[in-house]
Design a protein around this motif. Structure first.
Motif, mmCIF file in Angstrom:
data_model
loop_
_atom_site.group_PDB
_atom_site.id
_atom_site.type_symbol
_atom_site.label_atom_id
_atom_site.label_comp_id
_atom_site.label_asym_id
_atom_site.label_seq_id
_atom_site.Cartn_x
_atom_site.Cartn_y
_atom_site.Cartn_z
ATOM 1 N N VAL A 41 7.582 23.367 81.134
ATOM 2 C CA VAL A 41 6.137 23.181 81.158
ATOM 3 C C VAL A 41 5.488 24.288 80.341
ATOM 4 C CG1 VAL A 41 4.095 23.255 82.636
ATOM 5 C CG2 VAL A 41 6.094 21.956 83.343
ATOM 6 N N GLY A 42 4.588 23.919 79.440
ATOM 7 C CA GLY A 42 3.906 24.886 78.608
ATOM 8 C C GLY A 42 4.698 25.312 77.384
ATOM 9 N N ASN A 43 5.928 24.873 77.242
ATOM 10 C CA ASN A 43 6.754 25.241 76.089
ATOM 11 C C ASN A 43 7.643 24.068 75.702
ATOM 12 O OD1 ASN A 43 7.927 26.641 74.047
ATOM 13 N ND2 ASN A 43 9.217 27.903 75.342
ATOM 14 N N PRO A 44 7.049 22.991 75.173
ATOM 15 C CA PRO A 44 7.855 21.817 74.836
ATOM 16 C C PRO A 44 8.778 22.028 73.643
ATOM 17 C CG PRO A 44 5.600 21.507 74.117
ATOM 18 C CD PRO A 44 5.638 22.792 74.888
ATOM 19 N N TYR A 45 8.533 23.077 72.859
ATOM 20 C CA TYR A 45 9.366 23.361 71.691
ATOM 21 C C TYR A 45 9.877 24.805 71.778
ATOM 22 C CZ TYR A 45 6.893 19.242 70.052
ATOM 23 O OH TYR A 45 6.367 17.987 69.940
ATOM 24 N N PRO A 46 10.952 25.029 72.533
ATOM 25 C CA PRO A 46 11.446 26.398 72.701
ATOM 26 C C PRO A 46 11.991 26.988 71.404
ATOM 27 C CG PRO A 46 13.003 24.828 73.609
ATOM 28 C CD PRO A 46 11.785 24.045 73.212
ATOM 29 N N VAL A 47 11.979 28.299 71.343
ATOM 30 C CA VAL A 47 12.501 29.033 70.188
ATOM 31 C C VAL A 47 13.969 29.343 70.424
ATOM 32 C CG1 VAL A 47 12.354 31.171 68.867
ATOM 33 C CG2 VAL A 47 10.270 30.045 69.656
ATOM 34 N N SER A 48 14.794 29.111 69.416
ATOM 35 C CA SER A 48 16.216 29.455 69.473
ATOM 36 C C SER A 48 16.471 30.556 68.452
ATOM 37 C CB SER A 48 17.083 28.239 69.138
ATOM 38 O OG SER A 48 16.898 27.231 70.099
ATOM 39 N N ASP A 49 17.205 31.583 68.871
ATOM 40 C CA ASP A 49 17.503 32.717 68.003
ATOM 41 C C ASP A 49 18.898 32.588 67.396
ATOM 42 O OD1 ASP A 49 15.062 34.157 68.457
ATOM 43 O OD2 ASP A 49 15.816 34.626 70.447
ATOM 44 N N TYR A 50 18.999 32.904 66.099
ATOM 45 C CA TYR A 50 20.256 32.820 65.376
ATOM 46 C C TYR A 50 20.455 34.092 64.550
ATOM 47 C CZ TYR A 50 20.105 27.830 66.364
ATOM 48 O OH TYR A 50 20.053 26.615 66.993
ATOM 49 N N THR A 51 21.701 34.455 64.325
ATOM 50 C CA THR A 51 22.061 35.518 63.390
ATOM 51 C C THR A 51 22.998 34.901 62.362
ATOM 52 O OG1 THR A 51 21.868 37.200 65.103
ATOM 53 C CG2 THR A 51 23.106 37.791 63.120
ATOM 54 N N CYS A 52 22.642 35.074 61.108
ATOM 55 C CA CYS A 52 23.428 34.480 60.027
ATOM 56 C C CYS A 52 24.490 35.455 59.533
ATOM 57 C CB CYS A 52 22.505 34.079 58.884
ATOM 58 S SG CYS A 52 21.211 32.912 59.400
ATOM 59 N N GLN A 53 25.495 34.924 58.851
ATOM 60 C CA GLN A 53 26.598 35.739 58.352
ATOM 61 C C GLN A 53 26.129 36.821 57.392
ATOM 62 O OE1 GLN A 53 29.394 32.856 56.794
ATOM 63 N NE2 GLN A 53 30.480 32.756 58.748
ATOM 64 N N ASP A 54 25.004 36.582 56.706
ATOM 65 C CA ASP A 54 24.497 37.588 55.769
ATOM 66 C C ASP A 54 23.617 38.631 56.461
ATOM 67 O OD1 ASP A 54 22.123 36.239 56.268
ATOM 68 O OD2 ASP A 54 21.791 35.649 54.182
ATOM 69 N N GLY A 55 23.491 38.538 57.812
ATOM 70 C CA GLY A 55 22.711 39.500 58.580
ATOM 71 C C GLY A 55 21.279 39.071 58.869
ATOM 72 N N THR A 56 20.832 37.976 58.288
ATOM 73 C CA THR A 56 19.485 37.471 58.531
ATOM 74 C C THR A 56 19.357 37.019 59.979
ATOM 75 O OG1 THR A 56 19.338 36.709 56.237
ATOM 76 C CG2 THR A 56 17.783 35.748 57.793
ATOM 77 N N ARG A 57 18.233 37.371 60.613
ATOM 78 C CA ARG A 57 17.948 36.923 61.978
ATOM 79 C C ARG A 57 16.853 35.863 61.913
ATOM 80 N NH1 ARG A 57 15.286 40.594 64.389
ATOM 81 N NH2 ARG A 57 14.980 41.823 62.519
ATOM 82 N N LEU A 58 17.101 34.725 62.545
ATOM 83 C CA LEU A 58 16.143 33.620 62.542
ATOM 84 C C LEU A 58 15.684 33.298 63.959
ATOM 85 C CD1 LEU A 58 18.034 31.080 60.232
ATOM 86 C CD2 LEU A 58 16.318 32.777 59.547
ATOM 87 N N ALA A 59 14.408 32.981 64.091
ATOM 88 C CA ALA A 59 13.862 32.413 65.322
ATOM 89 C C ALA A 59 13.372 31.024 64.927
ATOM 90 C CB ALA A 59 12.723 33.265 65.866
ATOM 91 N N VAL A 60 14.037 29.991 65.435
ATOM 92 C CA VAL A 60 13.812 28.619 64.976
ATOM 93 C C VAL A 60 13.191 27.776 66.085
ATOM 94 C CG1 VAL A 60 14.948 26.532 64.112
ATOM 95 C CG2 VAL A 60 15.780 28.791 63.413
#
Length: 93
Positions: free
Chosen positions: A16-35
């Motif tokens: 409730v209140g967050n129908p599209y949650p954020v998922s965190d990823y770390t890429c092999q090149d060191g980039t951090r993503l919040a998707v």
């Protein structure tokens, strides 16, 4: 008169209140993503910066791109590419 109100755990809806949650990823090149996948687009924050919107490309729902940044999801595996560089595999979720 004081009344006590209790909310049973079964009365609370998950998400409730967050129908599209954020998922965190770390890429092999060191980039951090919040998707955040929003159906017709993906909102992606790179290394904590302001999120950018990437429109859905095609009809299979596996690639999002604005021409410079590309997020691809194939069989549950996410990859991130910038420009013409080889995309980097990312883990997390």
């Amino acid at each position: 008169m004081l009344a006590s109100f209790e909310v049973a755990a079964s009365d609370v809806s998950i998400g409730v209140g967050n129908p599209y949650p954020v998922s965190d990823y770390t890429c092999q090149d060191g980039t951090r993503l919040a998707v955040r996948l929003l159906g017709d687009r993906a909102s992606v924050s790179v290394d904590g910066a302001t999120a950018i919107d990437l429109p859905l490309m095609g009809s299979d729902g596996t690639a999002y791109s604005n021409g410079r940044h590309t997020l691809t999801i194939v069989q549950g595996q996410l990859s991130w590419g910038v420009g013409r560089a080889v995309p980097s595999a990312c883990a997390g979720g």
